[in-house]
Design a protein around this motif. Structure first.
Motif, PDB file in Angstrom:
ATOM      1  N   THR A 207       0.753  -0.813   0.381  1.00 55.27           N
ATOM      2  CA  THR A 207      -0.107  -0.104  -0.412  1.00 55.27           C
ATOM      3  C   THR A 207       1.129   1.836   0.019  1.00 55.27           C
ATOM      4  O   THR A 207       2.693   1.029   0.055  1.00 55.27           O
ATOM      5  N   ALA A 208       0.433   2.122   0.466  1.00 55.05           N
ATOM      6  CA  ALA A 208       1.349   4.061  -0.259  1.00 55.05           C
ATOM      7  C   ALA A 208       0.339   4.183   1.536  1.00 55.05           C
ATOM      8  O   ALA A 208      -0.506   3.982   1.979  1.00 55.05           O
ATOM      9  N   GLY A 209       0.625   6.071   1.293  1.00 56.14           N
ATOM     10  CA  GLY A 209       0.716   6.549   1.923  1.00 56.14           C
ATOM     11  C   GLY A 209       0.934   6.440   3.662  1.00 56.14           C
ATOM     12  O   GLY A 209       1.301   5.165   4.303  1.00 56.14           O
ATOM     13  N   GLY A 210      -1.125   6.568   4.209  1.00 57.65           N
ATOM     14  CA  GLY A 210      -0.703   6.736   6.036  1.00 57.65           C
ATOM     15  C   GLY A 210      -1.690   5.110   5.912  1.00 57.65           C
ATOM     16  O   GLY A 210      -1.417   4.860   7.111  1.00 57.65           O
ATOM     17  N   ALA A 211      -1.738   4.071   5.705  1.00 57.52           N
ATOM     18  CA  ALA A 211      -1.432   2.273   5.676  1.00 57.52           C
ATOM     19  C   ALA A 211      -0.453   2.295   5.942  1.00 57.52           C
ATOM     20  O   ALA A 211       0.209   1.667   6.540  1.00 57.52           O
ATOM     21  N   GLN A 212       1.128   2.771   4.923  1.00 57.60           N
ATOM     22  CA  GLN A 212       1.603   2.050   5.254  1.00 57.60           C
ATOM     23  C   GLN A 212       2.553   2.272   6.399  1.00 57.60           C
ATOM     24  O   GLN A 212       3.114   1.789   6.936  1.00 57.60           O
ATOM     25  N   GLY A 213       2.626   4.287   6.207  1.00 55.20           N
ATOM     26  CA  GLY A 213       2.303   4.194   8.234  1.00 55.20           C
ATOM     27  C   GLY A 213       2.175   3.603   9.444  1.00 55.20           C
ATOM     28  O   GLY A 213       2.649   3.229  10.201  1.00 55.20           O
ATOM     29  N   PHE A 214       0.905   3.085   9.153  1.00 55.05           N
ATOM     30  CA  PHE A 214       0.047   2.436  10.176  1.00 55.05           C
ATOM     31  C   PHE A 214       0.669   0.805  10.025  1.00 55.05           C
ATOM     32  O   PHE A 214       0.866   0.758  11.557  1.00 55.05           O
ATOM     33  N   VAL A 215       1.238   0.218   9.061  1.00 55.10           N
ATOM     34  CA  VAL A 215       1.494  -0.619   9.047  1.00 55.10           C
ATOM     35  C   VAL A 215       3.277  -0.637   9.902  1.00 55.10           C
ATOM     36  O   VAL A 215       3.463  -1.385  10.566  1.00 55.10           O
ATOM     37  N   ALA A 216       4.156   0.555   9.110  1.00 48.75           N
ATOM     38  CA  ALA A 216       5.188   1.127  10.547  1.00 48.75           C
ATOM     39  C   ALA A 216       5.395   0.992  11.133  1.00 48.75           C
ATOM     40  O   ALA A 216       5.556   1.215  12.622  1.00 48.75           O
ATOM     41  N   LEU A 217       3.896   1.531  11.970  1.00 46.17           N
ATOM     42  CA  LEU A 217       3.597   1.907  13.587  1.00 46.17           C
ATOM     43  C   LEU A 217       3.693   0.761  14.317  1.00 46.17           C
ATOM     44  O   LEU A 217       4.030   0.985  15.444  1.00 46.17           O
ATOM     45  N   SER A 218       2.849  -0.159  13.504  1.00 45.29           N
ATOM     46  CA  SER A 218       2.590  -0.849  14.559  1.00 45.29           C
ATOM     47  C   SER A 218       3.701  -2.177  15.213  1.00 45.29           C
ATOM     48  O   SER A 218       3.680  -2.530  15.799  1.00 45.29           O
TER      49      SER A 218
ATOM     50  N   ALA B 126       4.067  -6.288  11.413  1.00 44.96           N
ATOM     51  CA  ALA B 126       3.416  -6.051  10.754  1.00 44.96           C
ATOM     52  C   ALA B 126       2.900  -6.103   9.021  1.00 44.96           C
ATOM     53  O   ALA B 126       1.851  -5.816   8.672  1.00 44.96           O
ATOM     54  N   GLU B 127       3.151  -7.186   9.075  1.00 41.96           N
ATOM     55  CA  GLU B 127       3.091  -7.805   8.130  1.00 41.96           C
ATOM     56  C   GLU B 127       1.410  -8.546   8.268  1.00 41.96           C
ATOM     57  O   GLU B 127       0.360  -8.076   7.496  1.00 41.96           O
ATOM     58  N   ASN B 128       0.958  -8.686   9.555  1.00 45.03           N
ATOM     59  CA  ASN B 128      -0.567  -9.195   9.537  1.00 45.03           C
ATOM     60  C   ASN B 128      -1.304  -7.833   9.542  1.00 45.03           C
ATOM     61  O   ASN B 128      -3.023  -7.717   9.248  1.00 45.03           O
ATOM     62  N   MET B 129      -0.914  -6.454  10.042  1.00 46.09           N
ATOM     63  CA  MET B 129      -0.941  -5.492   9.361  1.00 46.09           C
ATOM     64  C   MET B 129      -2.129  -5.131   7.674  1.00 46.09           C
ATOM     65  O   MET B 129      -2.994  -4.486   7.427  1.00 46.09           O
ATOM     66  N   ILE B 130      -0.927  -5.616   7.653  1.00 45.24           N
ATOM     67  CA  ILE B 130      -1.033  -5.157   5.931  1.00 45.24           C
ATOM     68  C   ILE B 130      -2.724  -5.545   4.865  1.00 45.24           C
ATOM     69  O   ILE B 130      -3.083  -4.845   4.729  1.00 45.24           O
ATOM     70  N   SER B 131      -3.173  -6.442   5.816  1.00 42.48           N
ATOM     71  CA  SER B 131      -4.444  -6.646   5.380  1.00 42.48           C
ATOM     72  C   SER B 131      -5.349  -5.939   6.122  1.00 42.48           C
ATOM     73  O   SER B 131      -6.646  -6.165   5.674  1.00 42.48           O
ATOM     74  N   GLN B 132      -5.320  -5.419   6.830  1.00 43.40           N
ATOM     75  CA  GLN B 132      -6.167  -4.990   7.678  1.00 43.40           C
ATOM     76  C   GLN B 132      -6.244  -3.508   7.543  1.00 43.40           C
ATOM     77  O   GLN B 132      -7.664  -2.860   7.819  1.00 43.40           O
ATOM     78  N   VAL B 133      -5.318  -2.661   6.989  1.00 41.69           N
ATOM     79  CA  VAL B 133      -5.229  -1.213   6.854  1.00 41.69           C
ATOM     80  C   VAL B 133      -6.262  -0.958   5.904  1.00 41.69           C
ATOM     81  O   VAL B 133      -5.263  -1.740   4.279  1.00 41.69           O
ATOM     82  N   SER B 134      -6.431   0.039   5.384  1.00 36.98           N
ATOM     83  CA  SER B 134      -6.992   1.067   3.983  1.00 36.98           C
ATOM     84  C   SER B 134      -6.673   2.682   3.517  1.00 36.98           C
ATOM     85  O   SER B 134      -6.813   2.642   4.549  1.00 36.98           O
ATOM     86  N   MET B 135      -6.341   2.477   2.148  1.00 40.66           N
ATOM     87  CA  MET B 135      -6.605   3.915   2.055  1.00 40.66           C
ATOM     88  C   MET B 135      -7.382   4.294   0.800  1.00 40.66           C
ATOM     89  O   MET B 135      -7.538   3.907   0.120  1.00 40.66           O
TER      90      MET B 135
ATOM     91  N   GLU C 207     -19.018   7.094   4.008  1.00 42.41           N
ATOM     92  CA  GLU C 207     -19.625   5.978   3.893  1.00 42.41           C
ATOM     93  C   GLU C 207     -18.364   4.363   3.843  1.00 42.41           C
ATOM     94  O   GLU C 207     -19.134   3.494   4.242  1.00 42.41           O
ATOM     95  N   ILE C 208     -17.462   4.627   2.785  1.00 42.55           N
ATOM     96  CA  ILE C 208     -16.588   3.531   2.742  1.00 42.55           C
ATOM     97  C   ILE C 208     -15.719   2.985   3.665  1.00 42.55           C
ATOM     98  O   ILE C 208     -16.080   1.867   4.000  1.00 42.55           O
ATOM     99  N   MET C 209     -15.313   3.854   4.148  1.00 41.81           N
ATOM    100  CA  MET C 209     -14.845   3.953   5.456  1.00 41.81           C
ATOM    101  C   MET C 209     -15.924   3.300   6.641  1.00 41.81           C
ATOM    102  O   MET C 209     -15.604   1.890   7.719  1.00 41.81           O
ATOM    103  N   GLU C 210     -16.578   3.422   6.834  1.00 44.68           N
ATOM    104  CA  GLU C 210     -18.185   2.462   7.842  1.00 44.68           C
ATOM    105  C   GLU C 210     -18.517   1.264   7.948  1.00 44.68           C
ATOM    106  O   GLU C 210     -18.291   0.755   8.568  1.00 44.68           O
ATOM    107  N   GLU C 211     -18.522   1.114   6.186  1.00 44.22           N
ATOM    108  CA  GLU C 211     -19.327  -0.025   6.004  1.00 44.22           C
ATOM    109  C   GLU C 211     -17.509  -0.645   6.353  1.00 44.22           C
ATOM    110  O   GLU C 211     -18.079  -2.052   6.118  1.00 44.22           O
TER     111      GLU C 211
ATOM    112  N   ALA D  29      -6.434   7.214   5.370  1.00 48.14           N
ATOM    113  CA  ALA D  29      -6.261   6.167   6.065  1.00 48.14           C
ATOM    114  C   ALA D  29      -6.560   5.346   7.146  1.00 48.14           C
ATOM    115  O   ALA D  29      -6.996   5.949   8.338  1.00 48.14           O
ATOM    116  N   PHE D  30      -7.061   3.743   7.459  1.00 49.86           N
ATOM    117  CA  PHE D  30      -7.512   3.432   8.818  1.00 49.86           C
ATOM    118  C   PHE D  30      -7.598   1.894   8.795  1.00 49.86           C
ATOM    119  O   PHE D  30      -7.329   1.093   7.714  1.00 49.86           O
ATOM    120  N   TYR D  31      -8.045   1.723   9.845  1.00 51.90           N
ATOM    121  CA  TYR D  31      -7.888   0.115  10.257  1.00 51.90           C
ATOM    122  C   TYR D  31      -8.852   0.085  11.463  1.00 51.90           C
ATOM    123  O   TYR D  31      -8.606   0.980  11.762  1.00 51.90           O
TER     124      TYR D  31
END
Length: 290
Positions: free
Chosen positions: A123-134, A152-161, A219-223, A280-282
């Motif tokens: 991924t990229a941006g803040g989603a990548q940032g959350f992987v690094a932060l985890s 870090a690898e587990n976070m990859i499938s959880q985070v979206s941007m 809406e997408i984030m809520e879904e 970017a969120f999870y």
């Protein structure tokens, strides 16, 4: 500092206070604007980049860090840690993963006692940032290299941007789409919504106005988060007021475990253009809250 350090690149859109708190090493990407080379976040600020974008006739370009840039980071960190987890932007859109991996190979010969794992964030941006932060938060707990890498690898499938562009003009100028598509998009006031995740990077939807596009982001984030507590990074390309307004809406609509505003990485912004807004969120596992 602990036995494991985390390295990532400047696309990660991490707040400085978190970079400092968890001692995350940022390797900057270079921007070439009017023949001048600037290191992202070192020689030039995001605001300066977006201001230059609106005045320069030449299309800015970017340059990924070389293996030498990564080996420099590895070498400096080797003085205080036994292991490094390096998390890069998606390898489909950048050579960063290759550079970091080549640097690892060099380091293995030069510093055989230093263990390095390179992780493609997909991924990229803040989603990548959350992987690094985890990873960095896990390292701060004193966990070993294998555990930090696993988290870090587990976070990859959880985070979206997801991101909404203000205009298609800059994508067209960068050669990412045909110029006629940018013209049509402008005439029809279409605001594209893009997605960045382990499932792929590309156009998700189109909206006729930016307010509708922003509504759709929520809406997408809520879904995707299904009423669970969320961690959110709001990124913006020189539209601070819009980011603040979006933050207020998110605070009212979601239960936020973590919420902050950062600059949209200029190395992506030179193609997306000023006015871009991204989330970017999870979500956390556990009980629903809404």
């Amino acid at each position: 500092m602990g036995k494991v350090a985390v390295v990532t690149d400047s696309v990660a859109c991490l707040p400085k206070e978190l970079v400092d708190k968890y001692l995350i090493r940022i390797v900057p990407i270079s921007l070439i604007i009017n023949g001048n080379v600037y290191r992202d976040g070192v020689d030039i600020t995001p605001t300066e980049v977006y201001q230059l974008l609106t005045t320069t006739k030449n299309t800015p370009t970017t340059s990924s860090p070389s293996p030498g840039d990564f080996i420099k980071a590895y070498r400096e960190l080797s003085k205080s840690v036994d292991g490094i987890v390096c998390i890069t932007i998606c390898s489909d859109i950048s050579m960063m993963f290759n550079s970091a991996t080549k640097a690892k190979q060099i380091a293995q010969e030069e510093m055989p006692k230093l263990a390095i794992n390179v992780v493609d964030s997909r991924t990229a941006g803040g989603a990548q940032g959350f992987v690094a932060l985890s990873a960095a938060r896990t390292a701060a707990l004193g966990k070993d290299l294998a555990e930090v890498t696993r988290v870090a690898e587990n976070m990859i499938s959880q985070v979206s941007m997801i991101a909404v562009l203000d205009t298609l003009y800059y994508l067209a100028r960068a050669g990412r789409i045909p110029k006629i598509a940018a013209w049509a998009g402008s005439m029809l006031k279409i605001n594209p919504i893009l997605t960045f995740s382990h499932e792929g990077i590309g156009l998700l939807e189109r909206a006729r106005t930016k307010p509708r596009a922003v509504n759709r982001l929520l809406e997408i984030m809520e879904e995707k988060t299904e009423g669970k507590p969320v961690h959110v990074n709001i990124m913006h390309a020189n539209v601070t007021d819009e980011a603040i307004a979006l933050k207020q809406r998110i605070e009212a609509q979601f239960k936020c475990s973590e919420l902050y505003i950062t600059d949209f990485a200029p190395t992506m912004g030179v193609q997306a253009g000023p006015g871009t807004l991204a989330l970017a969120f999870y979500s956390e596992e556990g009980e629903n809250v809404g």
